[in-house]
Design an enzyme around this catalytic site. Structure first.
Site, PDB file in Angstrom:
ATOM      1  N   GLN A 406       0.814  -1.201   0.000  1.00  0.00           N
ATOM      2  CA  GLN A 406       0.000   0.000   0.000  1.00  0.00           C
ATOM      3  C   GLN A 406       0.854   1.260   0.000  1.00  0.00           C
ATOM      4  O   GLN A 406       0.527   2.248  -0.665  1.00  0.00           O
ATOM      5  CB  GLN A 406      -0.932   0.009   1.220  1.00  0.00           C
ATOM      6  CG  GLN A 406      -1.787   1.247   1.352  1.00  0.00           C
ATOM      7  CD  GLN A 406      -2.749   1.439   0.202  1.00  0.00           C
ATOM      8  OE1 GLN A 406      -2.957   0.522  -0.588  1.00  0.00           O
ATOM      9  NE2 GLN A 406      -3.347   2.614   0.108  1.00  0.00           N
ATOM     10  N   GLU A 407       1.953   1.246   0.727  1.00  0.00           N
ATOM     11  CA  GLU A 407       2.778   2.446   0.857  1.00  0.00           C
ATOM     12  C   GLU A 407       3.538   2.774  -0.426  1.00  0.00           C
ATOM     13  O   GLU A 407       3.540   3.921  -0.878  1.00  0.00           O
ATOM     14  CB  GLU A 407       3.779   2.282   2.013  1.00  0.00           C
ATOM     15  CG  GLU A 407       3.158   2.328   3.397  1.00  0.00           C
ATOM     16  CD  GLU A 407       2.738   3.740   3.796  1.00  0.00           C
ATOM     17  OE1 GLU A 407       3.095   4.697   3.081  1.00  0.00           O
ATOM     18  OE2 GLU A 407       2.046   3.868   4.811  1.00  0.00           O
ATOM     19  N   SER A 408       4.209   1.780  -1.001  1.00  0.00           N
ATOM     20  CA  SER A 408       5.138   2.065  -2.104  1.00  0.00           C
ATOM     21  C   SER A 408       5.039   1.091  -3.262  1.00  0.00           C
ATOM     22  O   SER A 408       5.753   1.274  -4.255  1.00  0.00           O
ATOM     23  CB  SER A 408       6.572   2.042  -1.572  1.00  0.00           C
ATOM     24  OG  SER A 408       6.912   0.724  -1.136  1.00  0.00           O
ATOM     25  N   TYR A 513      -7.048   3.568   4.032  1.00  0.00           N
ATOM     26  CA  TYR A 513      -5.715   2.978   4.175  1.00  0.00           C
ATOM     27  C   TYR A 513      -5.769   1.731   5.058  1.00  0.00           C
ATOM     28  O   TYR A 513      -5.232   0.676   4.700  1.00  0.00           O
ATOM     29  CB  TYR A 513      -4.777   4.021   4.776  1.00  0.00           C
ATOM     30  CG  TYR A 513      -3.392   3.518   5.111  1.00  0.00           C
ATOM     31  CD1 TYR A 513      -2.380   3.550   4.172  1.00  0.00           C
ATOM     32  CD2 TYR A 513      -3.085   3.038   6.384  1.00  0.00           C
ATOM     33  CE1 TYR A 513      -1.106   3.104   4.478  1.00  0.00           C
ATOM     34  CE2 TYR A 513      -1.824   2.589   6.700  1.00  0.00           C
ATOM     35  CZ  TYR A 513      -0.837   2.629   5.739  1.00  0.00           C
ATOM     36  OH  TYR A 513       0.430   2.174   6.048  1.00  0.00           O
TER      37      TYR A 513
END
Length: 539
Positions: A406-408, A513
């Site tokens: 999800q982040e990168s 998120y």
């Protein structure tokens, strides 16, 4: 010369417009160069937009209304709002500018903070007979609302809906009016308009929002039957929030058997989503499973392209390799097997975003449930390193993989617009503080080193888990939004229930998120067994 002309054609056909335009300039083919350069400013990548804008301004200045408008849109995307206004004003300099040009000018003036002039531009556009006149009328009404002129805005948007009931913006306009009534505590008027939106445009996204607003108001009056009716209307309409509505219907069900039946339905219709994942657990169904991938030879076309890519990389021709990858991604039509082979090949070679993009394209040709498609869209590169870091910090490796996805999307080099770096998307201040606690001499370049970024990020996340008693949900919320708001949210009565806690997170981005990371974790558990799993009551 022939090779260069061929290169222009190949680059243009592959969608690498800016490089093709530069070559066309070198060939003195200004007609082709102009067409390609102006098209390049529509690119999704703002870096390409910036380069295209520079090329146009330096060598291919605008000659027509459409070219000035292209410059205005590009400057606006690059947040050069005053420049956008100048280009748009040049586009409307003719005696009879088009409504489309006046709308672009209005948009640029809004971005530049010149609302009064924007209202005038929209008014001129709305008075024309062109198709964009309706859009201008909507934008003028919406701007009046945002500018504190609610009464005029409500009047103009209401007139817009009456004159253009079939326009795509009609439900959006009516929702804005209803929402303004709600904010001004005219709930009966708001409820009537929200109900009208639901009935007239049942499948529109704003109809979905209207039904959820009406359901929330019903619950505030303790009218559970009324709320259930609105959730059921969302399900029956096949609305965008059908899965969420099914989830709420199950929680409102007075009979446990009814609730389990609804959860079972939800697990089936949203098998890969967050709510389907939650429902699977609450219905007592077995965890998600994915069939193993069967080995198959590469398609000839994919093998040829991947061999060429490997040769370029081995020869340290990295820019040329990037051009080839761009061309591969730009070609829309490929046989399904070739597309999936290329997606897997790009992911294996570290071209994560490009491979994942092809994976989503492959999902349209196969299904999202296809095992190979899922493994491309949810890859796990550097798995051994990530699992070792997770083990050292007593963190569920699946949770860590889900968070990084999800982040990168596992891109070690990515830098967000907010200035977060690398695999774990660390802000420099956060990383510096973690390094201090680890007694590591701080060096900003640590953020760009894959294993250092991972170590600092996992250390930070493990600290959050300990801070919240190994409760994954608030730890994830704090990783995204910071600890200060999470401290407030934990003081609420529903905080003891992780599912309800997620639903009540007031930050839209953070709520999404947390849902996404939890959903990702279930997918990674199904896609990549085995690993040590930490159980925390969430899927």
């Amino acid at each position: 010369m022939g090779d260069t002309v061929g290169a222009v054609d190949a680059l243009a056909a592959g969608g690498v417009l800016l490089r093709a335009a530069s070559l066309a300039v070198a060939l003195n083919d200004t007609v082709l160069a102009r067409a390609l350069a102006y098209r390049s400013m529509d690119a999704a990548d703002t870096a390409v937009v910036s380069e295209g804008l520079s090329l146009v301004l330096a060598q291919l200045p605008p000659h027509s209304e459409q070219e000035y408008l292209a410059l205005a849109r590009a400057a606006g995307r690059l947040r050069s709002y005053r420049a956008a206004v100048r280009h748009a004003e040049a586009a409307v300099a003719a005696d009879t500018p088009s409504a489309a040009a006046l709308v672009v000018l209005g948009d640029a003036l809004v971005q530049a903070g010149l609302s009064g002039r924007a209202l005038a531009a929209y008014q001129r556009a709305a008075s024309s007979q062109d198709e964009p006149a309706a859009v201008a009328a909507y934008k003028r009404g919406a701007l009046l609302m945002r500018s504190g002129q609610s009464a005029r805005g409500i009047k103009e948007l209401t007139v817009f809906v009456e004159r253009h009931p079939g326009h795509r913006l009609a439900p959006v306009a009516l929702y804005a009016v209803a929402d303004r009534h709600a904010r001004n505590r005219r709930r009966l008027a708001a409820e009537a308009l929200f109900s009208e939106i639901s009935e007239r445009w049942p499948q529109h996204s704003y109809a979905s929002q209207a039904r959820f607003k009406l359901a929330a108001w019903a619950l505030s009056r303790r009218d559970t039957a009324g709320a259930a009716d609105w959730y059921r209307a969302e399900v029956n309409a096949g609305g965008l929030q059908r899965s969420v509505a099914l989830f709420h219907l199950a929680t409102l069900a007075s009979d446990s058997l009814d609730a389990r039946g609804i959860f079972a339905t939800l697990a089936r219709v949203d098998s890969l989503g967050y709510y389907g994942t939650i429902a699977r657990q609450l219905a007592g169904l077995p965890p998600m499973s994915v069939d193993p991938v069967r080995e198959a030879p590469l398609s000839a076309a994919a093998e040829k392209l991947l061999v060429a890519l490997d040769l370029l990389r081995e020869s340290h021709l990295f820019q040329e390799a990037t051009v080839l990858v761009d061309a591969v991604v730009a070609q829309e039509r490929r046989p399904p097997t070739e597309l999936l082979d290329l997606a897997e090949g790009l992911v294996e070679r570290g071209y994560m975003s490009e491979g994942i993009r092809l994976g989503w394209r492959a999902a349209r040709l196969y299904t999202l449930n296809h095992p190979r498609v899922l493994r491309v869209i949810y890859p796990w590169p550097n798995r051994e390193l990530i699992e070792a870091e997770a083990l050292d910090h007593e963190v569920d490796p699946y949770l860590l993989a889900a968070l990084i996805r999800q982040e990168s999307a596992f891109r070690a080099e990515v830098i967000s617009h907010a200035g977060a770096y690398g695999l774990m998307q660390l802000m420099p201040a956060t990383a510096r503080e973690v390094a201090r606690k680890l007694q590591v001499e701080w060096d900003p370049t640590l953020l760009t080193v894959l294993d250092a970024n991972l170590h600092l990020g996992v250390t930070h996340f493990a600290h959050l888990l300990r801070l919240y008693g190994e409760d994954v949900v608030p730890a994830l919320a704090a990783y995204n939004a910071g600890s200060t708001p999470v401290r407030r949210w934990l003081a609420r009565p529903e905080a003891s229930d992780p599912v309800r806690f997620v639903e009540r997170i007031p930050y839209h981005e953070t709520r999404g998120y947390v849902r996404t990371v939890l959903r990702n974790r279930s997918l990674y558990r199904a896609l990549y067994p085995p690993a040590t799993v930490v159980t925390d009551g969430m899927p």
